[in-house]
Write an enzyme that holds these catalytic residues in place. Structure first.
Site, PDB file in Angstrom:
ATOM      1  N   TYR A 153       0.837  -1.202   0.000  1.00  0.00           N
ATOM      2  CA  TYR A 153       0.000   0.000   0.000  1.00  0.00           C
ATOM      3  C   TYR A 153       0.871   1.252   0.000  1.00  0.00           C
ATOM      4  O   TYR A 153       0.655   2.178  -0.788  1.00  0.00           O
ATOM      5  CB  TYR A 153      -0.915  -0.009   1.218  1.00  0.00           C
ATOM      6  N   LYS A 157       1.307   4.330  -2.854  1.00  0.00           N
ATOM      7  CA  LYS A 157       1.102   5.756  -2.598  1.00  0.00           C
ATOM      8  C   LYS A 157       2.382   6.556  -2.831  1.00  0.00           C
ATOM      9  O   LYS A 157       2.319   7.732  -3.224  1.00  0.00           O
ATOM     10  CB  LYS A 157       0.572   5.957  -1.183  1.00  0.00           C
TER      11      LYS A 157
END
Length: 260
Positions: A153, A157
């Site tokens: 994750y 990002k």
């Protein structure tokens, strides 16, 4: 009544059926946007948002697929071919401890959070260029300050941060601005989607609040004003910026006022 700064404007918000995307779409509509096209995979959620404001137009589409991006482009063309603001809010959060990683999980996170914005922006870029519009990406503080159990994750990002700065440099000559908002912990459905019960979510928020200098987890309404602010004409000299909204977590301050 909010000011009508976006009167006459067309906005696209991906992930507009829930969470930050939903709140963002309704904020643009409340501030006068003539058309706010929202997309997501769950048509019923999109229809619920559209029922809240006549400017909101639902498009059931998967942003990780070429067909989904083309569906959005088709709707923009049907609405006159102008696009003033593109907000990338579609995203997925998954706990990704190293020992549990598999290719399907990795692809789900990267496809939604990183590949999706690439595909959609490529399809909608001609309409943004024509309007000298702007792009706002919803990222996360994890993109520059990752924690344990979120490696994929956080990497996705970090990629969003890179897209933001690279696109800002590439598109500046065309008058198109690109910025991002990087929230910290926000009360959305993401935690329940990872299998946590409401009680577990509240326990998590209680635990992380101890490390937030301003003393609370964000609500979606703490985030959306920064998205609309970056999209305003008054922000015409702001591009390539990543605005962190995390209650001060990135400051490294001790909320108890103790040295450590």
């Amino acid at each position: 009544m909010p000011d009508q700064i976006f009167a006459g404007r067309t906005v696209v918000v991906t992930g507009g059926g829930t969470g930050i995307g939903r709140a963002t779409a309704l904020a643009f509509a409340a501030q006068g946007a003539t058309t706010v096209i929202i997309c997501g995979r769950r048509k019923e959620r999109l229809d619920q948002v559209a029922a809240e404001h006549p400017a909101v137009v639902p498009v059931a589409a998967d942003v990780t697929e070429e067909a989904g991006a083309e569906a959005l482009a088709h709707e923009v063309r049907e609405r006159g071919g102008a696009l003033d603001v593109l907000v990338h809010s579609a995203g997925v959060f998954r706990f990704t401890p190293l020992g549990a990683l598999g290719p399907d999980l990795v692809r789900e996170v990267l496809d939604t959070n990183l590949v999706g914005p690439l595909i959609v922006t490529r399809h909608l870029l001609p309409y943004l260029l024509a309007q000298r519009g702007n792009i706002v990406l919803v990222s996360s503080r994890a993109g520059h300050n990752p924690g344990p159990g979120q490696s994929v994750y956080a990497a996705s990002k970090a990629g969003v941060h890179s897209l933001t700065r690279s696109w800002a440099a590439e598109l500046a000559a065309h008058g198109v601005r690109v910025n991002a908002v990087a929230p910290g912990f926000v009360r959305t459905e993401a935690f329940e989607a990872n299998g946590l019960t409401p009680q577990q979510v509240e326990g998590l928020f209680d635990a992380v609040t101890a490390g937030i200098p301003l003393g609370r987890v964000a609500d979606v309404d703490d985030i959306t004003p920064w998205i609309t602010e970056l999209a305003r004409p008054t922000a015409s000299l702001v591009t390539g910026q990543i605005v962190t909204v995390d209650g001060g977590m990135d400051t490294g301050a001790d909320p108890a006022g103790q040295e450590g």
